[in-house]
Design a protein around this motif. Structure first.
Motif, PDB file in Angstrom:
ATOM      1  N   ILE A  83     -43.052  60.523  32.275  1.00 60.67           N
ATOM      2  CA  ILE A  83     -42.622  61.504  33.277  1.00 60.67           C
ATOM      3  C   ILE A  83     -41.211  62.016  33.009  1.00 60.67           C
ATOM      4  CG2 ILE A  83     -44.136  60.621  35.100  1.00 60.67           C
ATOM      5  CD1 ILE A  83     -41.618  59.191  36.252  1.00 60.67           C
ATOM      6  N   ASP A  84     -40.536  61.430  32.040  1.00 64.67           N
ATOM      7  CA  ASP A  84     -39.211  61.865  31.599  1.00 64.67           C
ATOM      8  C   ASP A  84     -39.076  61.381  30.164  1.00 64.67           C
ATOM      9  OD1 ASP A  84     -35.985  61.592  31.507  1.00 64.67           O
ATOM     10  OD2 ASP A  84     -36.566  63.019  33.072  1.00 64.67           O
ATOM     11  N   VAL A 119     -43.307  64.311  22.636  1.00 65.82           N
ATOM     12  CA  VAL A 119     -44.322  64.557  23.663  1.00 65.82           C
ATOM     13  C   VAL A 119     -43.661  65.107  24.918  1.00 65.82           C
ATOM     14  CG1 VAL A 119     -46.110  63.503  25.100  1.00 65.82           C
ATOM     15  CG2 VAL A 119     -45.758  62.691  22.761  1.00 65.82           C
ATOM     16  N   ASP A 120     -44.252  66.129  25.500  1.00 67.16           N
ATOM     17  CA  ASP A 120     -43.735  66.673  26.754  1.00 67.16           C
ATOM     18  C   ASP A 120     -44.138  65.770  27.917  1.00 67.16           C
ATOM     19  OD1 ASP A 120     -42.611  68.914  25.530  1.00 67.16           O
ATOM     20  OD2 ASP A 120     -44.474  70.070  25.709  1.00 67.16           O
ATOM     21  N   PRO A 121     -43.185  65.404  28.771  1.00 67.54           N
ATOM     22  CA  PRO A 121     -43.534  64.573  29.934  1.00 67.54           C
ATOM     23  C   PRO A 121     -44.435  65.320  30.911  1.00 67.54           C
ATOM     24  CG  PRO A 121     -41.156  64.573  29.505  1.00 67.54           C
ATOM     25  CD  PRO A 121     -41.744  65.666  28.680  1.00 67.54           C
ATOM     26  N   ALA A 122     -45.177  64.561  31.685  1.00 68.26           N
ATOM     27  CA  ALA A 122     -45.982  65.154  32.753  1.00 68.26           C
ATOM     28  C   ALA A 122     -45.065  65.631  33.872  1.00 68.26           C
ATOM     29  CB  ALA A 122     -46.965  64.117  33.296  1.00 68.26           C
ATOM     30  N   MET A 162     -51.562  71.430  34.863  1.00 65.73           N
ATOM     31  CA  MET A 162     -51.913  70.132  35.418  1.00 65.73           C
ATOM     32  C   MET A 162     -50.661  69.347  35.793  1.00 65.73           C
ATOM     33  SD  MET A 162     -55.172  70.484  35.162  1.00 65.73           S
ATOM     34  CE  MET A 162     -55.815  68.861  35.575  1.00 65.73           C
ATOM     35  N   GLN A 163     -50.666  68.783  36.992  1.00 61.83           N
ATOM     36  CA  GLN A 163     -49.541  67.974  37.447  1.00 61.83           C
ATOM     37  C   GLN A 163     -50.029  66.585  37.848  1.00 61.83           C
ATOM     38  OE1 GLN A 163     -47.251  70.003  40.473  1.00 61.83           O
ATOM     39  NE2 GLN A 163     -46.595  71.605  39.056  1.00 61.83           N
ATOM     40  N   LEU A 164     -49.161  65.599  37.660  1.00 66.23           N
ATOM     41  CA  LEU A 164     -49.494  64.200  37.938  1.00 66.23           C
ATOM     42  C   LEU A 164     -49.434  63.929  39.439  1.00 66.23           C
ATOM     43  CD1 LEU A 164     -50.034  61.311  36.862  1.00 66.23           C
ATOM     44  CD2 LEU A 164     -47.541  61.024  36.778  1.00 66.23           C
TER      45      LEU A 164
END
Length: 320
Positions: free
Chosen positions: A67-68, A127-130, A228-230
């Motif tokens: 997430i970060d 990788v891009d965080p969610a 899309m979001q977590l």
């Protein structure tokens, strides 16, 4: 929105109920769908990685969501007793500097605090965080659920662990407790089956239920334009039949991210603090059926957690 709590009626039902709640661990799929579809969907969610952790001399595996750049969101029961921990994402393994479960997590899955954070020693750059969901429109939404762990079909239940990441779909049918939990059920495409627990009995095209190894993985919502979001963290499996094997009719619980965004931001802003698990003792799933052998790697799947909690879940079915 609806919320349900366990009361006297739930305890009465409990006396005649044989059922369990267990930690979740990639998931079970529709028996009439190709597994490659689920594998392909899982691969699209690059922010979901694998969590390996050690307790005493035993090794365990779960899932987590970046997430970060150096923070991973996972389940509280994945981190609470870990002595060492690492996160693999994008083909690279990162060691954890610290980790902590939510301060109110006490192994009561239905209380809704099964959420934790991992602070990585080095940032993930590939990788891009969610993006976390901050809204309140989760109920009845179609979700995509992603994680690592056992797999199988709705007919067989979870029978195989291949270490692959899968993604599938389900509908958020209920909010539970203080609205900090989502509940989904695994609907059978056979119209003559009586496996529906709540919500519509019609399964989605890639209907899916978490299974042992998806713990800590993500539940994602499409907020528009295929963004899309977590919105949830995979937490537990519940069942009304004789075996909690993630077959048709079983249910899943997911910790609601929007209820904990404030806590997540506080921990990240504080740099992780001194959290490194609760320490000591064995995990609540150790020693049960299918428990680990010394030095082996297993998914975090206990034999059972609480019969008491499951009485409340039955009440949801009775209210249909």
């Amino acid at each position: 929105m609806r919320a349900f709590k366990c009361g006297t009626i739930g305890l009465t039902v409990l006396l005649v109920l044989i059922g369990f709640v267990s930690f979740a661990s990639a998931g079970t799929i529709r028996h009439d769908r190709d597994d490659d579809l689920y594998l392909g969907l899982g691969a699209d969610f690059t922010s979901v990685g694998r969590v390996d952790f050690k307790i005493a001399s035993d090794r365990y595996m779960g899932s987590g969501v970046l997430i970060d750049s150096n923070w991973v969101l996972t389940a509280g029961h994945v981190v609470d007793k870990a002595k060492s921990l690492k996160f693999t994402i994008g083909g690279v393994t990162y060691r954890a500097a610290s980790w902590q479960a939510h301060p109110e997590w006490n192994e009561d899955l239905l209380a809704g605090y099964d959420i934790g954070l991992i602070n990585l020693r080095k940032p993930v750059e590939s990788v891009d965080p969610a993006v976390r969901y901050w809204g309140s429109d989760e109920l009845y939404a179609e979700a995509t659920i992603v994680g690592y762990g056992m797999t199988g079909t709705g007919l067989s239940g979870a029978t195989t662990f291949d270490g692959e990441k899968r993604g599938g779909q389900n509908v958020i049918d209920e909010l539970y407790g203080d609205m900090s939990l989502f509940l989904c059920d695994f609907d059978n495409p056979d119209p003559l089956a009586s496996d529906n627990v709540f919500g519509s009995p019609e399964p989605l095209g890639l209907e899916f239920l978490i299974a042992p190894g998806d713990s800590g993985g993500g539940l994602f919502l499409d907020v528009g334009d295929n963004t899309m979001q977590l919105a949830g963290v995979n937490s537990f499996i519940g069942w009304f039949d004789e075996a909690g094997d993630s077959d048709y009719g079983d249910i899943s619980g997911h910790t609601r991210v929007s209820a904990f965004n404030g806590w997540i931001d506080e921990v990240i802003a504080g740099g992780g603090g001194n959290g490194n698990g609760n320490g000591g003792g064995k995990p609540p799933w150790a020693g049960g059926p299918g428990g680990p052998k010394k030095g082996s790697t297993v998914i975090p799947e206990p034999a059972s957690l609480s019969l008491l909690a499951f009485g409340a879940l039955l009440l949801l079915r009775r209210r249909r």
